[in-house]
Write a protein that holds these residues in place. Sequence first.
Motif, PDB file in Angstrom:
ATOM      1  N   ASN A 183      13.834  17.338  31.996  1.00  0.00           N
ATOM      2  CA  ASN A 183      14.524  16.521  30.998  1.00  0.00           C
ATOM      3  C   ASN A 183      13.778  16.479  29.665  1.00  0.00           C
ATOM      4  O   ASN A 183      14.392  16.461  28.594  1.00  0.00           O
ATOM      5  CB  ASN A 183      14.759  15.105  31.533  1.00  0.00           C
ATOM      6  N   ASN A 197      21.564  10.392  32.908  1.00  0.00           N
ATOM      7  CA  ASN A 197      22.052  11.616  33.540  1.00  0.00           C
ATOM      8  C   ASN A 197      23.277  12.194  32.857  1.00  0.00           C
ATOM      9  O   ASN A 197      23.457  13.413  32.800  1.00  0.00           O
ATOM     10  CB  ASN A 197      22.358  11.354  35.018  1.00  0.00           C
ATOM     11  N   LEU A 219      13.782  16.069  37.246  1.00  0.00           N
ATOM     12  CA  LEU A 219      13.643  14.759  36.603  1.00  0.00           C
ATOM     13  C   LEU A 219      12.442  13.996  37.147  1.00  0.00           C
ATOM     14  O   LEU A 219      12.412  12.762  37.083  1.00  0.00           O
ATOM     15  CB  LEU A 219      14.920  13.932  36.820  1.00  0.00           C
ATOM     16  N   ASP A 222      12.773  10.798  39.223  1.00  0.00           N
ATOM     17  CA  ASP A 222      14.190  10.422  39.235  1.00  0.00           C
ATOM     18  C   ASP A 222      15.077  11.457  39.917  1.00  0.00           C
ATOM     19  O   ASP A 222      16.303  11.328  39.893  1.00  0.00           O
ATOM     20  CB  ASP A 222      14.682  10.200  37.796  1.00  0.00           C
ATOM     21  N   ILE A 225      19.121  17.471  38.951  1.00  0.00           N
ATOM     22  CA  ILE A 225      20.534  17.744  38.704  1.00  0.00           C
ATOM     23  C   ILE A 225      20.722  19.255  38.707  1.00  0.00           C
ATOM     24  O   ILE A 225      19.912  19.985  38.133  1.00  0.00           O
ATOM     25  CB  ILE A 225      20.986  17.164  37.349  1.00  0.00           C
ATOM     26  N   GLN A 235      23.888  15.956  41.916  1.00  0.00           N
ATOM     27  CA  GLN A 235      22.808  15.057  41.521  1.00  0.00           C
ATOM     28  C   GLN A 235      22.160  14.480  42.769  1.00  0.00           C
ATOM     29  O   GLN A 235      22.836  14.242  43.771  1.00  0.00           O
ATOM     30  CB  GLN A 235      23.333  13.910  40.657  1.00  0.00           C
TER      31      GLN A 235
END
Length: 300
Positions: A183, A197, A219, A222, A225, A235
Amino acid sequence: MIYTVTFNPSLDYIVSVDDFILGKVNRTSKELIYPGGKGINVSLVLKNLGMESTALGFTAGFTGMEIEQALQRWGCHTDFIRIPDGTSRINIKLRAKEETEINGQGPEISKEALEQLYQKLDAMTSEDVLVLAGSIPGSMPTSGYELIMERVAKKKMKVAVDATGDLLLNVLKYHPFLIKPNNHELEEIFHVPMDGNDTIIIYARKLQEMGARNVLISLAGDGAILISEDGEVRQSPAPKGKVVNSVGAGDSMVAGFLAGFLTTGEYEEAFRMGIATGSASAFSERLATKAEVEEILKQF
């Protein structure tokens, strides 16, 4: 065969210091030495998952010899090009209250050495898979990945690219099978904050529109994706576990994704394997083992 390319491999000297104090003499509590470099990490994890690969790249000096021998002890195939001058780099990974890295420079790569690599690429076929991962040394043209992609384009082989900035953007026109930005790298590419997202998916799709077949976004804590070429958006949150070492987790995700896809031909399974393998490396002092990956897969 899967081939991984690491232009500037290293010996990674990983030291743990319980109470590191800058400017003072510090004593290590633990030391590890591994062959390092993003492509090499992919080869090591593939081997742990039961898949064969050949590590390509450039090595020099006594450190280069140890990199090759260590990989061979691990059971990996190697086909490095030996550079006559200089030494392969040693990277220091300091594990204290905060992780700190000091990366060496490595040897200069000549045009003649680069041509030897091209000849190896020319011998590959559409049945092979190529992984280009990591940065390019200053002695090489910044178009290094682009030149490789152009050279193998007619072979219609699967190519995975794990790189940042222009190194990544310049290869998209050759339709790599997989790219794996995180990201933060998306933010650097598009100069837009990735504040959720939904935003990440919008800009991951832009990379797909620019040519990438599959876009895997890591991520960290987290999850991940996947924007796959079948049009699906997948996801997943990160599996539960304690992060011990983040070095090599992204490379492990690439290895897991490729292992999952090449074994099953299914993007869902590739995605699960990618997340599980990346997490298994993050939860371990070493790179992910098959047993560790299988244990994490139980969480899905």
